[in-house]
Write a protein that holds these residues in place. Sequence first.
Motif, PDB file in Angstrom:
ATOM      1  N   ARG A  15       0.870  -1.182   0.000  1.00  0.00           N
ATOM      2  CA  ARG A  15       0.000   0.000   0.000  1.00  0.00           C
ATOM      3  C   ARG A  15       0.903   1.228   0.000  1.00  0.00           C
ATOM      4  N   HIS A  61      -1.184  -0.806  -4.195  1.00  0.00           N
ATOM      5  CA  HIS A  61      -2.484  -0.401  -3.664  1.00  0.00           C
ATOM      6  C   HIS A  61      -2.376   0.979  -3.034  1.00  0.00           C
ATOM      7  N   MET A  63      -5.247   3.945  -0.854  1.00  0.00           N
ATOM      8  CA  MET A  63      -6.604   4.472  -0.606  1.00  0.00           C
ATOM      9  C   MET A  63      -6.424   5.778   0.146  1.00  0.00           C
ATOM     10  N   SER A  66     -12.174   8.839   1.185  1.00  0.00           N
ATOM     11  CA  SER A  66     -13.361   8.036   1.434  1.00  0.00           C
ATOM     12  C   SER A  66     -14.580   8.894   1.163  1.00  0.00           C
ATOM     13  N   GLY A 103     -11.111   1.778  -2.135  1.00  0.00           N
ATOM     14  CA  GLY A 103     -12.519   2.195  -2.216  1.00  0.00           C
ATOM     15  C   GLY A 103     -12.566   3.706  -2.309  1.00  0.00           C
ATOM     16  N   GLY A 104     -13.644   4.270  -1.802  1.00  0.00           N
ATOM     17  CA  GLY A 104     -13.683   5.724  -1.688  1.00  0.00           C
ATOM     18  C   GLY A 104     -14.655   6.442  -2.596  1.00  0.00           C
ATOM     19  N   GLU A 145     -12.014  -1.376  -4.704  1.00  0.00           N
ATOM     20  CA  GLU A 145     -12.645  -2.051  -3.558  1.00  0.00           C
ATOM     21  C   GLU A 145     -13.851  -1.257  -3.072  1.00  0.00           C
ATOM     22  N   SER A 146     -14.695  -0.830  -3.999  1.00  0.00           N
ATOM     23  CA  SER A 146     -15.807   0.029  -3.598  1.00  0.00           C
ATOM     24  C   SER A 146     -16.873  -0.757  -2.860  1.00  0.00           C
ATOM     25  N   GLY A 147     -17.098  -0.402  -1.629  1.00  0.00           N
ATOM     26  CA  GLY A 147     -18.170  -1.016  -0.857  1.00  0.00           C
ATOM     27  C   GLY A 147     -19.363  -0.081  -0.797  1.00  0.00           C
ATOM     28  N   ARG A 148     -19.091   1.124  -0.313  1.00  0.00           N
ATOM     29  CA  ARG A 148     -20.166   2.104  -0.103  1.00  0.00           C
ATOM     30  C   ARG A 148     -20.964   2.376  -1.383  1.00  0.00           C
ATOM     31  N   HIS A 243     -21.137   0.795   6.035  1.00  0.00           N
ATOM     32  CA  HIS A 243     -20.603   1.402   7.266  1.00  0.00           C
ATOM     33  C   HIS A 243     -21.720   1.651   8.283  1.00  0.00           C
TER      34      HIS A 243
HETATM   35  C1  PLP Z   1      -8.533  -0.581   2.281  1.00  0.00           C
HETATM   36  C2  PLP Z   1      -9.975  -0.267   2.067  1.00  0.00           C
HETATM   37  N1  PLP Z   1     -10.546  -0.605   0.896  1.00  0.00           N
HETATM   38  C3  PLP Z   1     -11.857  -0.351   0.659  1.00  0.00           C
HETATM   39  C4  PLP Z   1     -12.647   0.258   1.619  1.00  0.00           C
HETATM   40  C5  PLP Z   1     -14.096   0.515   1.272  1.00  0.00           C
HETATM   41  O1  PLP Z   1     -14.319   1.852   1.117  1.00  0.00           O
HETATM   42  P1  PLP Z   1     -15.727   2.411   0.612  1.00  0.00           P
HETATM   43  O2  PLP Z   1     -16.747   1.395   0.982  1.00  0.00           O
HETATM   44  O3  PLP Z   1     -15.909   3.665   1.382  1.00  0.00           O
HETATM   45  O4  PLP Z   1     -15.608   2.611  -0.848  1.00  0.00           O
HETATM   46  C6  PLP Z   1     -12.103   0.635   2.847  1.00  0.00           C
HETATM   47  C7  PLP Z   1     -12.939   1.305   3.853  1.00  0.00           C
HETATM   48  O5  PLP Z   1     -12.537   1.844   4.831  1.00  0.00           O
HETATM   49  C8  PLP Z   1     -10.722   0.360   3.079  1.00  0.00           C
HETATM   50  O6  PLP Z   1     -10.155   0.704   4.238  1.00  0.00           O
END
Ligand code: PLP
Length: 296
Positions: A15, A61, A63, A66, A103-104, A145-148, A243
Motif C-alpha cells: 500500500r 495499492h 486508498m 473516502s 474504495g472511496g 474495492e468500492s463497498g459504499r 458502514h
Molecule cells: C482498504 C480499504 N478498501 C476499501 C474500503 C471501502 O471503502 P468504501 O466502501 O468507502 O468505498 C475501505 C474502507 O474503509 C478500506 O479501508
Amino acid sequence: MISKVPDIPDLICFRYNPGPLRKGNKIIGNPVESKYGVSHDQIIDAYSQSIKLGVKRFGIHTMLASNELNYEYMVETTRMLLDIVERICEKLDITFEFINIGGGLGIPYAPDAKPFDLDSMASETARLFKKFKGINGWAPKLYMESGRYITGPHGVLVTSVINHKNTYRKYVGVDASMSALMRPGMYDAYHHIHIHGKEDSLLLKKADVMGALCENIDKFAVQRELPATVEGDILVIHDTGAHGHAMGFNYNGHLRPKELLLREDSSVELIRSAETMENYFSTLSFEPDTLTFEEI
Ligand SMILES: Cc1ncc(COP(=O)(O)O)c(C=O)c1O
C-alpha cells in the motif's frame, strides 16, 4: 525468533502512501498523518527487497479518500499509481499485474448532493491506461474495492420515536443509537431522514435526533428541519447500507438490531436476527480458568 511472514509469497502488493504529495479528504484525513502504507521514499526499496526475497509478481495499492464525490480525485489517484509503477519498473526491471485504487467512491447522502460521475471517471481512467500502454507496451489491471458505492444507498435504518425533550434545543429520542450507525457521531456525517407518513409535511422545526447512549455525540441529526413528531412515529434514516451495521458496537450494552432484506417482489426476508442478551454475554459464560503465561 518467530518470523511473522513464514513463507515469502509469490505475489506482493504494497500500500503506497504519497504523504505530502496528495491531500486526503475529511474522513481519511491527511496522508502524512495516516497510519497506512509505505512512504514515497520507501516504496522502491520495498519492491527491491521483495525481489531479493524471491517475489515474482507485483501489485500496488492505495486508498487516500473516502466518500469522495469528485471523480477527478479518483482519476488523479490512478494517474499517481501509474506514475509510481512506471518509476518502479524503470528502476527494478519488473512489471505490475495490477494497480488497486481502493474504495472511496462517494454517494450523495444529502438530497442536494450531486452523484459521483462514474462515466467520466471511467473514460478518463481508460485514457490513462491507453497512454500507459502506448508508452510501456503493457498495462496493469485496475482493481477497486468500492463497498459504499455498491451497498450504501440500498439500506435504511428504521427506528421509532420513543420520547421528546425541550431544553435549550428540541430533542427527538429514538430507540436506535449510534451503536447501529456511528457515522453521524464519528464523522459528523449527514444521513437524510424522513418520517414515515409525514413526507409531505410543510411545517418543519429544528430538532436533534438522539439515540440513548450515554454519549452526547449519539445523534443521528443535529439541528435538522423535521416535521413535528409524536411517540411511535417511524423515522427512516437513509443510505445506511454501508458502514452501518458493519461498524456497529455494543457500548452501554446496546444490542444490535435485526436486518431485513426487501426483495424486488416486495417480500421481506430476515437476514440477521436481533442480538439478544444471551449473545451479548456469551463470551462471559464459561467456567473461570487460570491460564498459564503461554496460554494467554
Ligand atoms: C482498504 C480499504 N478498501 C476499501 C474500503 C471501502 O471503502 P468504501 O466502501 O468507502 O468505498 C475501505 C474502507 O474503509 C478500506 O479501508
